[in-house]
Design a protein around this motif. Structure first.
Motif, PDB file in Angstrom:
ATOM      1  N   CYS A  45       0.838  -1.365   0.066  1.00  0.00           N
ATOM      2  CA  CYS A  45      -0.053  -0.035  -0.136  1.00  0.00           C
ATOM      3  C   CYS A  45       0.894   1.380   0.038  1.00  0.00           C
ATOM      4  O   CYS A  45       0.509   2.200  -0.875  1.00  0.00           O
ATOM      5  CB  CYS A  45      -0.824   0.089   1.217  1.00  0.00           C
ATOM      6  N   VAL A  46       1.875   1.300   0.816  1.00  0.00           N
ATOM      7  CA  VAL A  46       2.930   2.501   1.022  1.00  0.00           C
ATOM      8  C   VAL A  46       3.581   2.470  -0.322  1.00  0.00           C
ATOM      9  O   VAL A  46       3.642   3.743  -0.883  1.00  0.00           O
ATOM     10  CB  VAL A  46       3.768   2.484   1.977  1.00  0.00           C
ATOM     11  N   VAL A  47       4.038   1.687  -1.229  1.00  0.00           N
ATOM     12  CA  VAL A  47       4.531   1.698  -2.464  1.00  0.00           C
ATOM     13  C   VAL A  47       3.712   2.184  -3.528  1.00  0.00           C
ATOM     14  O   VAL A  47       3.890   3.001  -4.255  1.00  0.00           O
ATOM     15  CB  VAL A  47       5.362   0.486  -2.803  1.00  0.00           C
ATOM     16  N   LEU A  48       2.346   1.776  -3.439  1.00  0.00           N
ATOM     17  CA  LEU A  48       1.253   2.429  -4.250  1.00  0.00           C
ATOM     18  C   LEU A  48       0.977   3.535  -4.248  1.00  0.00           C
ATOM     19  O   LEU A  48       0.649   4.400  -5.019  1.00  0.00           O
ATOM     20  CB  LEU A  48       0.200   1.172  -4.304  1.00  0.00           C
ATOM     21  N   VAL A  49       0.966   3.988  -2.923  1.00  0.00           N
ATOM     22  CA  VAL A  49       0.486   5.702  -2.804  1.00  0.00           C
ATOM     23  C   VAL A  49       1.722   6.434  -3.209  1.00  0.00           C
ATOM     24  O   VAL A  49       1.614   7.420  -3.433  1.00  0.00           O
ATOM     25  CB  VAL A  49       0.143   5.746  -1.294  1.00  0.00           C
TER      26      VAL A  49
ATOM     27  N   PRO B  42       3.212   7.582  -7.606  1.00  0.00           N
ATOM     28  CA  PRO B  42       3.275   8.673  -8.336  1.00  0.00           C
ATOM     29  C   PRO B  42       4.274   9.653  -7.938  1.00  0.00           C
ATOM     30  O   PRO B  42       4.615  10.676  -8.705  1.00  0.00           O
ATOM     31  CB  PRO B  42       1.540   9.276  -8.114  1.00  0.00           C
ATOM     32  N   PHE B  43       4.521   9.982  -6.715  1.00  0.00           N
ATOM     33  CA  PHE B  43       5.702  11.008  -6.217  1.00  0.00           C
ATOM     34  C   PHE B  43       6.885  10.663  -6.578  1.00  0.00           C
ATOM     35  O   PHE B  43       7.780  11.445  -6.509  1.00  0.00           O
ATOM     36  CB  PHE B  43       5.303  11.198  -4.731  1.00  0.00           C
ATOM     37  N   LEU B  44       7.215   9.325  -6.779  1.00  0.00           N
ATOM     38  CA  LEU B  44       8.705   9.156  -7.135  1.00  0.00           C
ATOM     39  C   LEU B  44       8.975   9.341  -8.539  1.00  0.00           C
ATOM     40  O   LEU B  44      10.173   9.088  -8.768  1.00  0.00           O
ATOM     41  CB  LEU B  44       8.998   7.650  -6.588  1.00  0.00           C
ATOM     42  N   ARG B  45       8.028   9.260  -9.331  1.00  0.00           N
ATOM     43  CA  ARG B  45       8.276   9.439 -10.732  1.00  0.00           C
ATOM     44  C   ARG B  45       8.617  10.495 -11.271  1.00  0.00           C
ATOM     45  O   ARG B  45       8.212  11.758 -10.602  1.00  0.00           O
ATOM     46  CB  ARG B  45       6.926   8.833 -11.619  1.00  0.00           C
ATOM     47  N   GLU B  46       9.773  10.814 -12.151  1.00  0.00           N
ATOM     48  CA  GLU B  46       9.871  12.171 -12.684  1.00  0.00           C
ATOM     49  C   GLU B  46       8.826  12.459 -13.650  1.00  0.00           C
ATOM     50  O   GLU B  46       8.576  12.043 -14.816  1.00  0.00           O
ATOM     51  CB  GLU B  46      11.315  11.679 -13.533  1.00  0.00           C
ATOM     52  N   PRO B  47       8.276  13.690 -13.345  1.00  0.00           N
ATOM     53  CA  PRO B  47       7.294  14.161 -14.122  1.00  0.00           C
ATOM     54  C   PRO B  47       7.816  14.640 -15.494  1.00  0.00           C
ATOM     55  O   PRO B  47       8.839  14.883 -15.675  1.00  0.00           O
ATOM     56  CB  PRO B  47       6.677  15.368 -13.500  1.00  0.00           C
ATOM     57  N   GLU B  48       7.055  14.309 -16.714  1.00  0.00           N
ATOM     58  CA  GLU B  48       7.359  14.859 -17.808  1.00  0.00           C
ATOM     59  C   GLU B  48       6.540  16.129 -18.493  1.00  0.00           C
ATOM     60  O   GLU B  48       5.252  16.109 -18.164  1.00  0.00           O
ATOM     61  CB  GLU B  48       6.873  13.572 -18.860  1.00  0.00           C
ATOM     62  N   PRO B  49       7.352  17.014 -18.886  1.00  0.00           N
ATOM     63  CA  PRO B  49       6.677  18.285 -18.984  1.00  0.00           C
ATOM     64  C   PRO B  49       5.881  18.087 -20.159  1.00  0.00           C
ATOM     65  O   PRO B  49       6.252  17.533 -21.167  1.00  0.00           O
ATOM     66  CB  PRO B  49       7.954  19.428 -19.022  1.00  0.00           C
ATOM     67  N   ALA B  50       4.822  18.878 -20.464  1.00  0.00           N
ATOM     68  CA  ALA B  50       3.713  18.665 -21.450  1.00  0.00           C
ATOM     69  C   ALA B  50       4.581  19.552 -22.540  1.00  0.00           C
ATOM     70  O   ALA B  50       4.495  19.235 -23.922  1.00  0.00           O
ATOM     71  CB  ALA B  50       2.550  19.122 -21.230  1.00  0.00           C
TER      72      ALA B  50
END
Length: 95
Positions: free
Chosen positions: A15-19, A22-30
């Motif tokens: 559960c902790v990993v799944l939550v 999204p915060f651990l991924r590097e966001p890709e700029p649009a």
């Protein structure tokens, strides 16, 4: 009893990993608009910066005059050109 604790611990970790995923991924700029500025947008940005500089200089001159750091003669000599510069930038932005 021990089996239930192991299952609960594994479930908690999942559960902790799944939550957190999204915060651990590097966001890709649009889009990186700074690299995509057209010449017209660059000119408009330059005019906006010129307007902002002129208005800031006017504000600073007014404050210095009110505080007595700029005498009346220097104030009158400086205020006209600054107002013209700000007005020209505003007119250019409007067109």
């Amino acid at each position: 009893m021990n089996g239930a604790l192991v299952v609960a611990a594994i479930l908690a970790i999942v559960c902790v990993v799944l939550v957190a995923l999204p915060f651990l991924r590097e966001p890709e700029p649009a889009s990186d608009e700074l690299d995509e500025l057209t010449p017209e947008r660059r000119a408009r940005l330059a005019l906006a910066e010129e307007r902002d500089r002129a208005l800031a200089a006017l504000k600073e001159l007014e404050a210095d005059h009110r505080a007595g750091r700029v005498n009346d003669d220097d104030y009158r000599a400086s205020i006209g050109p600054l107002r013209r510069e700000a007005a020209e930038a505003l007119r250019a932005l409007d067109s």
